[in-house]
Enzyme design. Structure first.
Site, PDB file in Angstrom:
ATOM      1  N   HIS A   1     -11.669  -5.365   9.217  1.00  0.00           N
ATOM      2  CA  HIS A   1     -12.055  -5.188   7.817  1.00  0.00           C
ATOM      3  C   HIS A   1     -13.401  -4.494   7.638  1.00  0.00           C
ATOM      4  O   HIS A   1     -14.028  -4.610   6.594  1.00  0.00           O
ATOM      5  CB  HIS A   1     -12.119  -6.550   7.118  1.00  0.00           C
TER       6      HIS A   1
ATOM      7  N   GLU B   1       0.813  -1.224   0.000  1.00  0.00           N
ATOM      8  CA  GLU B   1       0.000   0.000   0.000  1.00  0.00           C
ATOM      9  C   GLU B   1       0.843   1.269   0.000  1.00  0.00           C
ATOM     10  O   GLU B   1       0.470   2.263  -0.620  1.00  0.00           O
ATOM     11  CB  GLU B   1      -0.955  -0.001   1.205  1.00  0.00           C
TER      12      GLU B   1
END
Ligand SMILES: Cc1ncc(C[n+]2csc(CCOP(=O)(O)OP(=O)(O)O)c2C)c(N)n1
Lengths: 323, 323
Positions: free
Chosen positions: B129, B60
């Site tokens: 999540h 990322e």
């Protein structure tokens, strides 16, 4: 790329200029005129000077927070560098960046960046920009040995190989990250070996105090990349003579070690080379020393006389799209 | 006007912008061969090729970092972070690099980068999540944070984000890709930093955005059957935050409920409520009420998860409480 006498004198001028600007900065810091951190480049001048002297104008360059030397090498006037250190509107980053954030985009110098290792993926993106547009520029990304232990490093270097980006990873191994010696922070002391893990060709220049050797090593690396072979990783051994930043008591290294390295002062080495090879006389070089003294004195005067940014400019550069 | 899904609207915006401007490209995990985690970029690779639809490693920091670098040198990248939960891994780039470049180098560098990501809970993915941490990102000046609640706005705002010269974090809701709505024909943009009244009424002002808009619209239908007409203001952008329509509505209804999916502490509702009080304290006929997620890491168990998330019934109850 053979150098003429005047080119040699110019490089010598840059190295001396970096040294004097930084010595003067240290004084200004002690006088309380420079705030924040001040990371001096003294001892490493041959590296940035050598690099900039062999790059082509289309080659981008980006570095970490130890960025004054590079700023001067790319041709940012000493007065704009010192004005930035003093936080003035006339500074190269208009007083918004300070010591660690100097850049001049027109000179293809993309700045000092203060978060360790963060500029590596950014450099990969810049190299992608050139690849995307079909330009033949190489992005030269300089960082310290300490930066090779953070995740950003691995993500950036890996990506450069996956996408075959025209980037030169250039590790300036000055053997310490703040007070931590390389062997106490890095699983491999030969930092360039890390590139092996990413299939990137790599090498180490043992003598980064000799500008002629830096030029040769960097020139070869740039040729390699420009021929379309993708990224290259070059480690250059060097040493910083001063502490990590101002006020560092340097308890982590012996005086002897520093003294030993000071014997290989890059400016002294270059001076002796120029005289021995009869490229310049000692008198030529002394003249440069004197010219630099004047240049720096005038730069300090300019910076001190410059205005601070006005309060009404506080929000001026928050969003590009508002301008 | 055509009726299309949120997924289609976002996909169309990306597609049309890539057709319009060759400097626009996308990079991220699974954007290419896979066709996008949420099938937003299905067919893109075949049409635009690998140069402009770039699959990345699971990295990322590199995805956003390289996006920043490419943006700095003139491209217009759309970096996709698979879900906002992984944005924390790239936090330095999102909040500390992209939004700072323009200011810190005195206006020299622009970062016309869009970071697209999907957030939100409700799909039994467990605590790491299922988050809606929008307020964290909206805290940082220099970044723009946009989160659409309708297909029309999703398309218009994404196009505006891509054309914007500043970094924009574009937050979609992972459970909203199937939401349908009318979308105007042809090319249009929706201005960033402009709130919109999505439903008119005079009883209570609901201030909301993204998934909260869906909840509020459903609640409004129920309330209407009881003769209670609420006015719904959709913020659309969290930074810059346009309080104009919310304030005007509050001065009319004298009552407000703020609906968000994130946690209330230090959240969007806290910000909006304070601004209502600061600017229109005298107009309040009841304390401003917040509807938000309960303050726990979201549980996996479906019933518990729904219990923790804000529901239509919570909005209905809150409106009745302030009446
Ligand atoms: C992410 C991050 N962690 C810690 C720091 C604090 N810090 C500043 S410089 C530095 C040492 C870096 O050493 P190196 O990369 O070898 O560069 P050198 O100072 O030797 O030029 C540290 C730990 C920082 N700026 N960023």
């Amino acid at each position: 790329m053979a150098l003429k006498k005047k080119d040699h004198l110019e490089l010598y001028h840059q190295m001396v200029l970096i040294r004097r600007v930084e010595e003067r900065s240290a004084e200004l810091y002690q006088a309380g005129k420079i705030g924040g951190f001040l990371h001096l480049y003294i001892g490493q001048e041959a590296v940035s000077t050598g690099i900039v002297s062999v790059r082509q104008p289309q080659d981008r360059i980006i570095t970490a927070y130890r960025d004054h030397g590079l700023a001067l090498n790319v041709g940012i006037p000493a007065k704009a560098v010192i004005a930035e250190l003093l936080g003035k509107e006339t500074g190269v980053s208009k007083g918004r960046g300070g010591s660690m954030h100097m850049a001049d985009v027109e000179k293809n110098y993309w700045g000092g960046h203060a978060i360790v290792g963060a500029h590596l993926p950014i450099a990969a993106g810049m190299a992608l920009g050139d690849q995307y547009e079909g330009n033949d520029g190489v992005t030269i990304c300089m960082f310290g040995d300490g930066a090779t232990n953070i995740g950003f490093f691995h993500e950036g270097v890996n990506l450069s190989k996956v996408w075959n980006l025209p980037v030169l990873w250039l590790c300036e191994n000055n053997q310490y990250g703040m007070g931590t010696a390389v062997d106490r922070a890095s699983a491999v002391e030969q930092i360039h070996m890390k590139a092996e893990g990413y299939g990137i060709p790599h090498s180490r220049l043992e003598d980064g105090m000799d500008i002629m050797k830096v030029r040769e090593a960097v020139g070869a690396a740039l040729d390699h990349i420009r021929s379309g072979k993708g990224p290259y990783f070059l480690e250059i051994m060097t040493y910083r003579f001063e502490g990590h930043s101002m006020g560092d008591p340097q308890r982590y290294r012996e005086k002897d070690e520093v003294t030993k390295w000071e014997e290989s002062d890059p400016i002294g080495i270059y001076n002796r080379y120029l005289v021995k090879e009869k490229i310049a006389t000692q008198a030529d070089l002394d003249k440069i020393d004197q010219a630099v003294e004047t240049e720096v004195t005038e730069a300090v005067e300019f910076a001190e006389a410059s205005p601070d940014p006005g309060f009404d400019t506080l929000f001026d550069y928050m969003y590009a799209s508002k301008e | 006007m055509a009726i299309i899904t949120m997924r289609q609207a976002i996909s169309d915006a990306l597609w049309e912008e890539m057709e319009r401007d060759p400097k626009v490209f996308i990079l991220g995990e699974e954007v290419g061969v896979w066709g996008g985690t949420y099938a937003v970029t299905k067919g893109f690779l075949d049409h635009f090729g690998e140069k402009r639809v770039r699959d990345t490693p699971i990295a990322e920091s590199a995805i956003v970092g390289a996006g920043i670098g490419a943006a700095m040198v003139g491209l217009r990248p759309v970096s996709e972070i698979m879900t906002i939960n992984f944005a924390f891994v790239a936090m330095d780039y999102i909040v500390n690099e992209a939004p700072k470049m323009h200011t810190m180098f005195g206006g020299q560098m622009k970062v016309p980068l869009v970071i697209r990501t999907a957030g939100g809970g409700g799909r039994q993915l467990g605590a790491t999540h299922s988050q809606t941490p929008d307020a964290i990102f909206a805290h940082f000046p220099g970044l723009k944070v946009v989160s659409p609640g309708t297909p029309e706005d999703a398309k218009g705002l994404l196009k505006a984000a891509i054309r914007d010269d500043d970094p924009v974090l574009f937050i979609e809701h992972a459970a909203m890709y199937q939401v349908r709505g009318e979308v105007p024909e042809g090319d249009y943009t929706t201005p960033i930093g402009v709130s919109k009244v999505q439903r008119e009424g005079d009883a209570v002002t609901i201030v909301t955005y993204c998934k909260g808009l869906q909840l509020s619209m459903a609640a409004a239908d129920q309330l209407s059957q009881e003769g209670i007409e609420v006015e719904i203001v959709d913020l659309r952008s969290l930074r810059p935050l346009d309080m104009g329509p919310a304030l005007a509505s509050f001065k009319k209804t004298n009552r407000a409920v703020i609906v968000e999916e994130g946690w209330p502490s230090y959240g969007v509702g806290a910000e909006v409520a304070t601004r209502l009080y600061e600017a229109a304290f005298d107009y309040a006929d009841a304390p401003v009420k917040r509807v938000a997620q309960k303050e726990v890491p979201l549980p996996y168990n479906a019933a518990l998860e729904q219990f923790a998330l804000p529901q239509v019934a919570d909005v209905v109850a809150a409106v009745k409480e302030v009446l």
